[in-house]
Scaffold this motif. Structure first.
Motif, PDB file in Angstrom:
ATOM      1  N   ALA A 129      -3.940   1.718  -1.698  1.00  0.00           N
ATOM      2  CA  ALA A 129      -2.684   1.445  -2.408  1.00  0.00           C
ATOM      3  C   ALA A 129      -1.661   0.819  -1.470  1.00  0.00           C
ATOM      4  N   THR A 130      -1.620   1.281  -0.229  1.00  0.00           N
ATOM      5  CA  THR A 130      -0.674   0.731   0.743  1.00  0.00           C
ATOM      6  C   THR A 130      -1.000  -0.711   1.078  1.00  0.00           C
ATOM      7  N   GLU A 137       0.175   8.846  -9.120  1.00  0.00           N
ATOM      8  CA  GLU A 137       1.431   8.681  -8.389  1.00  0.00           C
ATOM      9  C   GLU A 137       1.357   7.495  -7.425  1.00  0.00           C
ATOM     10  N   MET A 138       0.217   7.299  -6.782  1.00  0.00           N
ATOM     11  CA  MET A 138       0.057   6.140  -5.889  1.00  0.00           C
ATOM     12  C   MET A 138       0.207   4.836  -6.662  1.00  0.00           C
ATOM     13  N   ILE A 169       7.171   1.171  -3.104  1.00  0.00           N
ATOM     14  CA  ILE A 169       6.932   1.207  -1.667  1.00  0.00           C
ATOM     15  C   ILE A 169       7.887   0.302  -0.901  1.00  0.00           C
ATOM     16  N   LEU A 194      -9.053   3.686  -6.628  1.00  0.00           N
ATOM     17  CA  LEU A 194      -8.413   4.899  -6.137  1.00  0.00           C
ATOM     18  C   LEU A 194      -9.219   6.163  -6.417  1.00  0.00           C
ATOM     19  N   ARG A 242       3.785   3.899  -7.375  1.00  0.00           N
ATOM     20  CA  ARG A 242       4.613   3.508  -6.233  1.00  0.00           C
ATOM     21  C   ARG A 242       4.274   2.127  -5.683  1.00  0.00           C
ATOM     22  N   ARG A 263      -4.877   6.296  -0.683  1.00  0.00           N
ATOM     23  CA  ARG A 263      -3.510   5.927  -0.288  1.00  0.00           C
ATOM     24  C   ARG A 263      -3.529   4.700   0.627  1.00  0.00           C
ATOM     25  N   GLU A 292      -2.199  12.946  -8.484  1.00  0.00           N
ATOM     26  CA  GLU A 292      -1.856  12.438  -7.166  1.00  0.00           C
ATOM     27  C   GLU A 292      -2.208  10.962  -7.026  1.00  0.00           C
ATOM     28  N   ARG A 293      -3.301  10.556  -7.640  1.00  0.00           N
ATOM     29  CA  ARG A 293      -3.711   9.151  -7.547  1.00  0.00           C
ATOM     30  C   ARG A 293      -2.902   8.278  -8.507  1.00  0.00           C
ATOM     31  N   TRP A 319       5.491   8.093   1.959  1.00  0.00           N
ATOM     32  CA  TRP A 319       4.531   8.839   1.142  1.00  0.00           C
ATOM     33  C   TRP A 319       4.794  10.336   1.178  1.00  0.00           C
TER      34      TRP A 319
END
Length: 854
Positions: free
Chosen positions: A379-380, A404-405, A520, A366, A408, A376, A401-402, A478
């Motif tokens: 991560a998805t 947080e990914m 997610i 990431l 999730r 993102r 921010e990363r 997201w």
């Protein structure tokens, strides 16, 4: 059973170790099991499946829970290894024979009900990992990701390295691990995590150890090594009791150090060497794979069932039933190219995941140089597929921010493919169908893998097997944003190398829970119970929440009606927790704030609220611009006055909603004439009374002559005869016979480029030749095919031939294929990159390829 012992030097100490593994348990994956998983059918059980693409070849499908979908083509019974299609026909031995997995058996989920989730040292530290850095990352994970499901801390290559040796498992890197490997494992366990370790156990580099252990390694007649490979300068003989004792002693020591997760590398090398070096075995047998599986059995005898065994390098499918999982991806590189390596692995091998073993497409990166959008996307990929989830950054250096990914998508959950076949392309619409606590919804990932071009994509409800004639709620996971309720479909913008994750929920005409923000999958991990009451005016439930992470419950309202949250209560262990409310037109969010990771009982009550409407005005000046030979982009004037978007019709049939003044139409017949209508809409579905309209045919918009390079290949080049797929073709300038050509389609031998020309053009002219920088100088052939029929062949060409002209009649051809045959050249790295990669190859080009019509 007698307790045998074997004496071997490990880390410089002569130890005596039992061949029987002491009792052990490992929470590699089990602690993250949600109540929803435990309530599902007991595996193995029949599952819905597709065995080939449906109407939309861009669709990639997964399931979570007891899903029922009209898109399933049949049912797969993992015990019988049998597909039963809807017409009653069957495909016997589906994995073993159709998919070519002779050792197939259903994954045993008894000990590891979920794939592992954690962290791997390799792709930040490589060979320079230290005990201090392992401990620092473990401490950070324990404090920041453990509650989210991260469990494994796996030490990769580098722990065992000494001067001039890379495969001596008896020699620690004292500079990096001064207190030994047991010390590091103990620390990892002390913070509540699971220690993991990498090795290539069949190999050995220490000549003294080899000399002291006769009968263990393959030697030739002169007593020298009979197998010196990446796996090691010497290779374990799979046929002797001495080898068995050696391997068991090695794994006993690793277990005694405290490791519960083992990543064993170079496994296809071992299989290959056993097949070619039988003459050097003490007691050779015909069954090479059986010999290899015997060595895995030695490891498993010591490890027991509660330690995780991951096979690595290529696809060591000979280990199915003994290994818990397999690395399916090559080593990634830093940047977007690394993601593409992981993507290719998912497309090629995801059908194996959670059916025959857990699939590991390699790590998730990431950090920079990946942009936030690219991170993102990665991560998805992990979150929507449920594969083994291993981060590999220096965790304490990641920005908020990363991080947080990460939060999730941890942990990997019990997602399983609906598509039980390898994908032949990089698919862009990933549909995860979820059934949980009476909620049936789709979590859809929309991807733009292109590095340079933005893309406007239309997600059609019919492609997901959902009704097109009633409104479906759409929520952007997201971005934490409700996008409305619309019939037919929705258009979304995707910048280069980006994705959107949309939750799609059919409207029931009542207040509905559409999303939670914990994971997610939006409810699977966190929602323990859910109940709707008071004629739909209240919701209550129990959720698992994480300390200091506001837990959001997002509700949507029937289109044309509006409500607001009247009150929210949340309790844990009899204590009330702080809550916040955010009311919006059409939707609302209740947030719960807990200082501890715990289960929370919550209650949300609603009341009617005012609704605002704005009168819609008809759009003006609809027009179209041709895209390829089967599509147009419809545009119209942006409006001055307020609206929430537009609905687009093709020959009177609604195609979907778009928030902006453009809409793509694809898959059209170029010779047909179409009528397009566009109307303005408001949130409640009210549309303008008039439409902006225009008519067109693609054939009339197409030029008389067109460079073939202006069309996109219909499917990724490659994939022919099992070569895989991916970036096998490029476009751009190339030099042939010292002349530079600006317009070129460059392919590797063994690959195709397919163009859908739809019968619009009559002839193709081009030049073909071998590039000046090609590492292959001869033996290349160029082939042109139309609708499967060979139209032209170059014969064998060399560099010295320069550029050879092509002129072919393509009248009536729908699908045009450019093919290159001959030696690929170079070392392609067995699908690996980085430390096991290769480069070079042939450059075979179709230049100045031009389509013409009379």
């Amino acid at each position: 059973m007698s307790r045998m012992t074997y004496r071997v030097m490990i880390a410089g100490v002569l130890v005596a170790t039992s061949l029987l593994c002491p009792s052990c348990t490992s929470p590699v994956s089990s602690r993250a099991v949600p109540a929803s998983t435990l309530a599902q059918k007991t595996w193995p059980h029949p599952i819905p499946c597709r065995i080939e693409d449906g109407d939309n070849p861009d669709l990639f499908m997964m399931t979570l829970g007891d899903v029922d979908t009209s898109l399933a083509q049949g049912t797969y019974d993992p015990v019988k290894d049998q597909v039963t299609l809807k017409d009653g026909s069957t495909k016997e031995n589906y994995y073993k024979e159709v998919l070519g997995q002779p050792y197939y058996q259903p994954i045993d989920k008894t000990h590891f009900p979920l794939p592992p989730s954690g962290w791997c040292t390799w792709y930040f530290y490589y060979y320079h990992i230290t005990a201090a850095e392992v401990k620092a990352n473990a401490k950070w994970i324990a404090g920041n990701l453990k509650d989210y499901g991260a469990r494994v801390v796996q030490i990769d290559d580098g722990w065992q390295r000494g001067p001039g040796s890379t495969r001596d498992w008896t020699l620690l890197h004292k500079g990096y691990f001064p207190d030994g490997m047991a010390d590091v494992a103990a620390y990892i366990k002390s913070v509540g995590l699971v220690p993991g370790i990498w090795l290539a156990p069949h190999g050995q580099d220490n000549p003294e150890l080899v000399a002291q252990n006769p009968g263990v390694f393959l030697l030739n007649e002169e007593g020298a090594s009979a197998s010196s490979t990446w796996e090691g300068k010497w290779l374990v003989d799979p046929t002797t009791p001495e080898s068995e004792a050696y391997m068991k002693a090695l794994f006993q020591t690793l277990c005694d150090w405290g490791y519960d997760y083992f990543k064993i590398d170079g496994q296809p090398i071992v299989v290959r060497e056993y097949a070619s070096k039988k003459q050097y075995m003490k007691n050779p047998e015909d069954d090479t794979n059986g010999l290899y599986r015997r060595t895995l059995g030695w490891m498993r005898d010591v490890m027991g069932p509660d330690r995780y065994l991951l096979g690595c390098w290529g696809i060591p499918s000979e280990g199915v039933g003994i290994m818990d999982g397999s690395r399916t991806g090559g080593d990634i590189v830093l940047g977007w190219g690394g993601f593409q390596t992981a993507l290719r692995a998912v497309m090629a091998y995801y059908y194996q995941h959670n059916v025959m073993w857990y699939v590991d497409p390699d790590v998730m990166v990431l950090r920079s140089p990946l942009t936030v959008d690219q991170a993102r996307v990665w991560a998805t990929l992990q979150g929507l597929t449920g594969q083994a989830l291993m981060a590999t950054d220096r965790m304490m250096d990641l920005g908020a921010e990363r991080v947080e990914m990460l939060r999730r998508v941890y942990p990997a959950v019990d997602i399983r493919p609906l598509d039980l076949f390898p994908a032949g392309r990089n698919k862009r619409i990933w549909d995860l169908k979820v059934d949980h606590l009476g909620r049936q919804y789709d979590v859809v990932g929309l991807f733009n893998f292109d590095e340079s071009a933005a893309n406007q994509m239309v997600l059609k409800w019919a492609d997901l097997g959902l009704p097109s004639d009633r409104p479906l709620h759409v929520f952007d996971f997201w971005n934490h944003e409700y996008l409305g309720a619309w019939e037919a479909g929705i258009s979304v913008d995707l910048p280069p190398t980006s994705c959107r994750v949309l939750t799609v929920l059919p409207s029931t005409g009542e207040i509905q829970l559409i999303s939670t923000n914990r994971h997610i999958t939006q409810g699977w991990v966190d929602l323990v119970s859910l109940k709707r009451g008071d004629a739909g005016q209240t919701y209550s439930g129990t959720s698992r929440v994480i300390k200091n992470d506001p837990y959001e419950l997002s509700f949507v309202f029937p289109r044309g009606k509006n409500f607001q949250i009247k009150s929210v209560t949340a309790q844990s262990d009899g204590k009330s927790l702080p809550v916040t409310i955010a009311n919006h037109q059409g939707w609302a969010v209740a947030s719960i704030h807990s200082p501890e990771t715990t289960e929370v009982a919550w209650h949300v009550a609603f009341e009617p609220a005012d609704i605002y409407s704005y009168p819609t005005e008809a759009p003006a000046s609809a027009r179209v611009e041709r895209v390829g030979l089967d599509g147009v982009d419809v545009t119209w004037n942006e409006q001055y006055y307020l609206n929430v978007g537009y609905q687009v019709y093709l020959d009177g049939t609604l195609q979907g909603y778009t928030p902006k003044a453009t809409f793509p139409l694809r898959g059209l017949d170029p010779k047909a004439t179409y009528n397009v209508g566009v109307e303005t809409v408001w949130e409640d579905g009210t549309a303008s009374r008039r439409k902006a309209q225009t008519s067109f045919s693609i054939a009339s918009l197409a030029p008389r002559q067109m460079p073939l390079s202006q069309l996109r290949a219909a499917a990724p080049a490659g994939g022919r005869r099992g070569r895989g797929f991916g970036a096998m073709s490029t476009s751009g300038p190339i030099s042939i016979a010292q002349k530079l050509y600006a317009d070129a389609i460059v392919l590797r031998p063994g690959s195709d480029a397919t163009y859908e020309i739809k019968g619009v053009y009559d002839s193709l002219s081009a030049l073909v030749g071998i590039g000046d920088e090609s590492t292959v100088e001869s033996g290349i052939e160029f082939v042109l095919l139309g609708d499967g029929k060979e139209l032209w062949r170059s014969g064998s060409l060399t560099k010295a031939d320069g550029a050879k002209p092509v002129q072919a009649d393509i009248s009536g051809v729908t699908s045009l294929v450019l093919r290159v045959e001959g030696p690929a050249g170079g070392q392609r790295g067995r699908g690996m990159a980085g430390r096991r990669g290769g480069g070079g190859g042939a450059q075979a080009a179709w230049v100045e390829a031009t389509l013409s019509r009379s």
